[in-house]
Design a protein around this motif. Sequence first.
Motif, short mmCIF file in Angstrom:
data_model
loop_
_atom_site.label_atom_id
_atom_site.label_comp_id
_atom_site.label_asym_id
_atom_site.label_seq_id
_atom_site.Cartn_x
_atom_site.Cartn_y
_atom_site.Cartn_z
N ARG A 33 -47.18 -8.71 -12.86
CA ARG A 33 -48.19 -7.95 -12.13
C ARG A 33 -47.53 -6.89 -11.25
N ALA A 34 -46.44 -7.25 -10.61
CA ALA A 34 -45.73 -6.27 -9.77
C ALA A 34 -45.17 -5.14 -10.61
N ASP A 35 -44.64 -5.48 -11.78
CA ASP A 35 -44.09 -4.44 -12.67
C ASP A 35 -45.18 -3.48 -13.11
N ALA A 36 -46.38 -4.01 -13.38
CA ALA A 36 -47.49 -3.15 -13.81
C ALA A 36 -47.87 -2.17 -12.70
N VAL A 37 -47.93 -2.63 -11.46
CA VAL A 37 -48.34 -1.77 -10.36
C VAL A 37 -47.29 -0.68 -10.11
N THR A 38 -46.01 -1.06 -10.20
CA THR A 38 -44.96 -0.07 -9.91
C THR A 38 -44.79 0.96 -11.03
N ARG A 39 -45.45 0.74 -12.18
CA ARG A 39 -45.43 1.77 -13.22
C ARG A 39 -46.14 3.04 -12.74
N ARG B 143 -39.96 -1.53 -4.29
CA ARG B 143 -40.80 -0.46 -4.83
C ARG B 143 -42.25 -0.60 -4.39
N LEU B 144 -42.72 -1.84 -4.28
CA LEU B 144 -44.07 -2.05 -3.75
C LEU B 144 -44.15 -1.64 -2.28
N GLU B 145 -43.10 -1.93 -1.53
CA GLU B 145 -43.07 -1.53 -0.12
C GLU B 145 -43.09 0.00 -0.01
N ALA B 146 -42.37 0.68 -0.89
CA ALA B 146 -42.36 2.14 -0.87
C ALA B 146 -43.77 2.68 -1.11
N ARG B 147 -44.49 2.09 -2.04
CA ARG B 147 -45.85 2.56 -2.30
C ARG B 147 -46.76 2.31 -1.12
N PRO C 162 -28.08 4.50 4.62
CA PRO C 162 -28.61 3.37 3.85
C PRO C 162 -28.15 3.41 2.40
N SER C 163 -28.17 2.24 1.76
CA SER C 163 -27.78 2.15 0.35
C SER C 163 -28.82 2.84 -0.53
N LEU C 164 -28.31 3.60 -1.51
CA LEU C 164 -29.19 4.30 -2.45
C LEU C 164 -28.80 3.99 -3.88
N ARG C 165 -28.25 2.82 -4.12
CA ARG C 165 -27.71 2.50 -5.43
C ARG C 165 -28.80 2.23 -6.47
N THR C 166 -29.88 1.58 -6.08
CA THR C 166 -30.90 1.18 -7.04
C THR C 166 -32.17 2.03 -6.89
N THR C 167 -33.01 1.96 -7.90
CA THR C 167 -34.27 2.70 -7.86
C THR C 167 -35.13 2.23 -6.70
N GLY C 168 -35.18 0.92 -6.50
CA GLY C 168 -35.98 0.38 -5.41
C GLY C 168 -35.49 0.85 -4.05
N GLU C 169 -34.17 0.88 -3.86
CA GLU C 169 -33.63 1.35 -2.58
C GLU C 169 -33.93 2.82 -2.36
N VAL D 214 -36.21 4.24 0.75
CA VAL D 214 -35.66 5.18 1.72
C VAL D 214 -36.46 6.49 1.72
N THR D 215 -36.84 6.96 0.53
CA THR D 215 -37.61 8.21 0.46
C THR D 215 -38.96 8.06 1.14
N SER D 216 -39.63 6.93 0.91
CA SER D 216 -40.94 6.74 1.55
C SER D 216 -40.82 6.69 3.06
N LEU D 217 -39.74 6.09 3.57
CA LEU D 217 -39.53 6.02 5.01
C LEU D 217 -39.15 7.39 5.57
N MET D 218 -38.37 8.15 4.80
CA MET D 218 -38.04 9.51 5.23
C MET D 218 -39.29 10.37 5.31
#
Length: 949
Positions: free
Chosen positions: A471-477, A517-521, A547-554, A558-562
């Motif tokens: 379900r989480a994967d579907a929403v983050t699409r 990724r859900l938190e970013a949304r 902050p770490s930017l290694r993964t898509t979720g990170e 970070v972008t959403s917080l910026m």
Amino acid sequence: MLERESELARAASALRRAAGGEGGLLVVRGPLGVGRSTFLEAVAGIAHGEGFLVLRAQAAAAEENFTLGVVRQLTDSVPATEPDDEDGSVPRAVCTTGGAPEEAAYTGDTGVPSAVGPLPPWAGLVSQQAPRRLASLLKAVASDRPIMVMVDDVQWSDGESLLALLPCVAGRRRRRVLFVLSVLPGDVRGAREYVRQLLDAADHTVELSTLGRDSVRLLLEEACGAPVHGAFVDVLRQRSGGSPLLVKALVDEVRYQALAPVAANCAAAAGLRPERARQRLAVFLRAQPDHVRRVAYALAVLGDAADRQLVTHLAEIDEQRRTEATDVLRLTGLVAEHSDSLIPGTLLRDLLEESMPGAELTAMRGVAAEVLHRTGHPAELAAEQLMSVAVLCGSDAVEILRTAADSALRRGSPRDAARYLRRALLDTSATGRDRARLLIDLAMAERSFASAASLRHVAEAVPLLESVRERADAVTRLGPLLMDPAAFRIDSVRRDVAEELGRAAPHDYIERELALRLEARENVLAAQDPAHVRRALRRFRALGPSPSLRTTGERELVTSLMHIAFVANAASADELTLLCTRLLEQEAPAPEHVHSTVPLVVNILAGAGRTEGAGGWLREAHLLAQRRGGDVEQAVIRSEQALVALADGQLVYARQKMVQADALAGPDTGGLPTICAAVLAIVALHTEEPQLAEQILVQHRLHAENEHLAALLHLARGILAARRGETRTALVHFQTAGRRAERIGWHNPVTVPWSSSAALMHHRLGEHEEAVAAALSEVERSRAWGAPVRLGNALVALGKVSRGREGVDFLEEAVDVLEKGPNEHELCQALYALGTHGETDPRRRASVLERAYMMAVDQGASAFAEKIARKKSGGTRAPSAPNGRLTPSEQKVARLAADGASNAEIAAKLGTSSRMVEKHLTNSYRKLGISGRPDLARALEAPDGTPGA
């Protein structure tokens, strides 16, 4: 009888020889609809004119089993006769008139013996007696005048009639008789022994061909009574294949529908389906053996994909019967020469497919799809077989459609992908997880051209999935920019899934990524909630300066917080630019970035005036988006490009991209994402098109409830009111825009530059203190943000409303600040404001206006340049500057570059940016007519910085 002159001449010659005692056999051949029957009628007319008695018969498939059916039709043309003796070899006519000897009496002027005695019925004859009986009859009736025996479609004659005709044809040379037989080439009945013997005995064969373009034109002109466009003729010729039957049917349909034969009606002509042609094809197909019909249907189903093996498999016959059937269809004009496929684009091909029984069509298409898929043909070719059937059949049907959808997405056609997936959903019995997978795949295709439908299908799919991870994967699409919190329950669905995943305590990499990724949304969707803004800012600070930017979720988090820190003006432009640059370096330029948080990075960089590299990155992404056919992706990227161009002071280019983005985001896409609508409105406002900004905002479905859009709408209406001279109304709009922005905690003046606009209205109303207070407020916030363009603009407003030398000082500061940025448009505006301020030193005024004028000319802002020129000349028109002259800034940069200084060294020396240095050098190269830095020294030797000799 168009284009039949030579054929009729041959028939007339055969008739003359027969009349002279040299009997013969004329065979008329031609494909379906070529006009064999019409030709026979024309020959019969000639025969009547020459004094022939015409005996005629029309063979038919329905009467094939009717014994002596053809012979009986022939004998219906003459009175009955009675044989003289038992073997019937000598006919005897009975006459009782005047006691004369028994000899033939005649009736009328036919010259045919009239029999008065009773005749035994033909039905009483055995098949061996029929040939003698027919021969005796022909001998009797031919005693006084020549005869033409005409049988149309001889291949459908009954066997007994064929057996009776054979000896008559064999003895034709001794009698005044011409046999005329028509045959449909390739018909399987034509291969029967008696038919072949008849045809092989032909003395003359006439091959009827299709009509040419000129004949089709003539028929059209006669029917329409007007000149005919050549393209219209070509359509009818191509659709009919030149078949007289089909040409006539189409011409009659054109006349019936009152279709003018002009080029504009070519498409309508191509869509005509004459009922006469449909019926003729149906008669032909009913008359064919089953294997011929099945091959015809298989060819229609397979279309261009037809090959021998596929046709054999689909028709369920062996290779020999397939070959035989294909030959029949080729000779009848359905199959192309030297090919095993139907002739493309013809009326017969379309009618053939439409004539297929529904159940047979569905079954054949299902089998064709599976066979094509199994034999390695393109998945979309197989899927197209399933698109036009009422019910999906076959266990692989849904999988074929899904595979085809993947193929369509790879070739850049999301609409085709969605079409396949919608078809799969219509009939599939899949429930639960299988149906959810189809819905999610459909949403991923639709997000490129129908974002609203995409949201709806994800919301429908999520409850059908079994695990919280799915379900989480579907929403983050779904990208956060395209998620509409007010529609389709998507925000509540996202919230429920995030809470469920949180309760499950993500324990592996995948679940932790999904949680980020859900938190970013959530951050993006809740960016207008002041309470959430405060929580998000605490979270941003907790991540630290690097902050770490290694993964898509990170990166998404970070972008959403910026983004929140940017709109809240809680971090400086320098701080956010550093993070944005790091983040953009890790993202490949792809159109898929639209469905992530990356557009927010572009937004921040443009607001900071630090767009180095963003333009090229977006160009690459847009090229890929064009190839992949995504309207939504192209619209968002065009919006990003418009914003970057605006930040660089390229107003013409910014407006061009704005218009392109607005055109792409039509009703089908569900409109622009909220942030893109805001971007385009800001571009429209800065390019002095407030009416367009108002239009873009009002058309957005959330313009009333989204506080940012509502604030921008008031800003646009305030500018329009100011233009109309309604100063107080304009001020109210600007202040309302400010209250809307303050209500949601958006304090960065880049997002809604309302305060400086309000200051100018206060100034116009004579409210000095309020004007200065409003302008100072924006200057303070702009200093906190630290972007040169925003601060320079705020200082210009403050300088305009301030009195005396203080105003000049603020304007001088504005010029100094804008010199450090890349936006020459805003610098030109600041120079003009300084040059027109009443307290500016006259000598300073002249130099400033001269520089502003040259910059306006260089930017192509002719109207603004004219305005500056009038100020320079005290109200009189000034001559235009030569395009090749360098501005003072360009001269400084060019001199330093010619002396060997690098871009970075020049920027440090002049206190400007490397991007501005690069822009000055590019303009200098163009004006001086040189290719690059090595030629600068020579070019600068010329007077006024124009190219040297």
